[in-house]
Enzyme design. Structure first.
Site, PDB file in Angstrom:
ATOM      1  N   PRO A   2      -9.261  26.231  19.415  1.00 45.39           N
ATOM      2  CA  PRO A   2     -10.163  25.839  20.546  1.00 45.39           C
ATOM      3  C   PRO A   2      -9.009  25.737  21.795  1.00 45.39           C
ATOM      4  CG  PRO A   2      -8.576  24.562  18.266  1.00 45.39           C
ATOM      5  CD  PRO A   2      -8.627  26.118  18.665  1.00 45.39           C
ATOM      6  N   GLU A   3     -10.344  26.062  22.100  1.00 46.46           N
ATOM      7  CA  GLU A   3      -9.677  25.804  23.603  1.00 46.46           C
ATOM      8  C   GLU A   3     -10.226  24.623  25.002  1.00 46.46           C
ATOM      9  OE1 GLU A   3      -9.768  30.504  25.397  1.00 46.46           O
ATOM     10  OE2 GLU A   3     -10.383  30.688  23.521  1.00 46.46           O
TER      11      GLU A   3
END
Length: 277
Positions: A2-3
């Site tokens: 996840p960014e």
DNA sequence: CGCGTCGCCTGTGGGC
DNA sequence: TGCCCACAGGCGACGC
């Protein structure tokens, strides 16, 4: 995994789903997920009976404010997920932590690779936690002028991709979105930060903002392994709009040449040889 | 200061 | 079918 976009999607849903809820009980199934509290008992004790008042985000960190001044901070690492528990479902594999609410329902933290973490920090501890406090500008929340961005670039002599991924420079970009940003800006990953023309600086900054806003709009990127899903278990839709990431050999959307994949300092890097200079 | 490599963990998929 | 290796959205510690 996840960014910033994925974490921001989670933040918005968490804010709706958990703000105002009181934590009734906490179960820790793998203490390796609790890395900076003295021990699991301290973590549990600091949470039980507390109410979540709001949910914020800086870079890839989630910050659930608790009544008093404590913070429940969460980083998802490579493989972390947050899921709203459904009443009937069985515990998923790799369930690390469950927070159950007095109002009913629960929040699950799942993390196969255990690079993610949860911690409860007092206001003082939070203010002294360098991993969070030393983050650079949040790429979405703290927009600046492109002139200021240019000064930041000129003060460094670093290859663009590693600089974009440096959380102390800008917070929130990881391997997917730095490649997407560089394609949108028409810049190669190995260009050096202080070599950019004014026009290239503008293109780069605009690409940061536009890529992240679009990715949030489409609720983040879910790759074929399904690693990222939102709070309700649904994948994001942004993968189909990727220009380069995870598109090796496919036609560049701009010039139709095949997208190239290379290994750059241990990370997969995707780009178009013709459209990026 | 910048950069490449390694390690932290576990699961998956491809090649043989 | 099974085994082994490479690889995976992050990140910090090293050494040069």
């Amino acid at each position: 995994m996840p960014e910033l976009p994925e974490v921001e999607v989670l933040r918005r849903d968490l804010d709706k789903e958990t703000s105002g809820k009181k934590i009734k009980s906490v179960e820790v199934f793998d203490e390796r997920s609790i890395k900076r509290n003295a021990n699991v008992k301290a973590f549990v004790n600091a949470l039980e009976g507390k109410k979540i008042t709001s949910v914020s985000r800086t870079g890839k960190w989630l910050d659930l404010a608790l009544d008093k001044t404590d913070h429940l901070v969460i980083h998802l690492g490579m493989s972390g997920q947050l899921l709203k528990a459904t009443p009937k479902s069985e515990d998923p594999d790799h369930l690390k932590v469950r927070l159950s609410f007095t109002q009913g329902g629960a929040l699950l933290f799942i993390d196969p690779r255990i690079f993610g973490e949860m911690a409860v920090l007092s206001g003082e501890e939070f203010a002294a936690t360098e991993d969070i406090q030393d983050l650079g500008l949040d790429a979405l929340d703290q927009q600046i002028s492109w002139a200021e961005f240019g000064r930041m670039l000129m003060s460094r002599r670093t290859k663009l991709k590693s600089l974009l991924m440096d959380q102390k420079f800008i917070a929130g970009l990881g391997n997917i979105y730095s490649d997407e940003v560089l394609f949108n800006a028409g810049l190669m990953h190995d260009r050096v930060s202080n070599s950019l023309s004014a026009q290239e600086v503008r293109r780069l900054y605009r690409a940061v903002i536009e890529v992240l806003q679009e990715a949030v709009k489409y609720r983040g990127s879910t790759l074929s392994d399904g690693g990222y899903v939102d709070l309700f278990g649904k994948p994001g839709d942004y993968r189909q709009y990727h220009k380069v990431y995870d598109r090796e050999g496919e036609a560049c959307r701009r010039c139709r040449r095949p997208v190239v994949k290379a290994k750059i300092s241990g990370r997969s890097t995707y780009y178009c040889e013709a459209c990026q200079v």
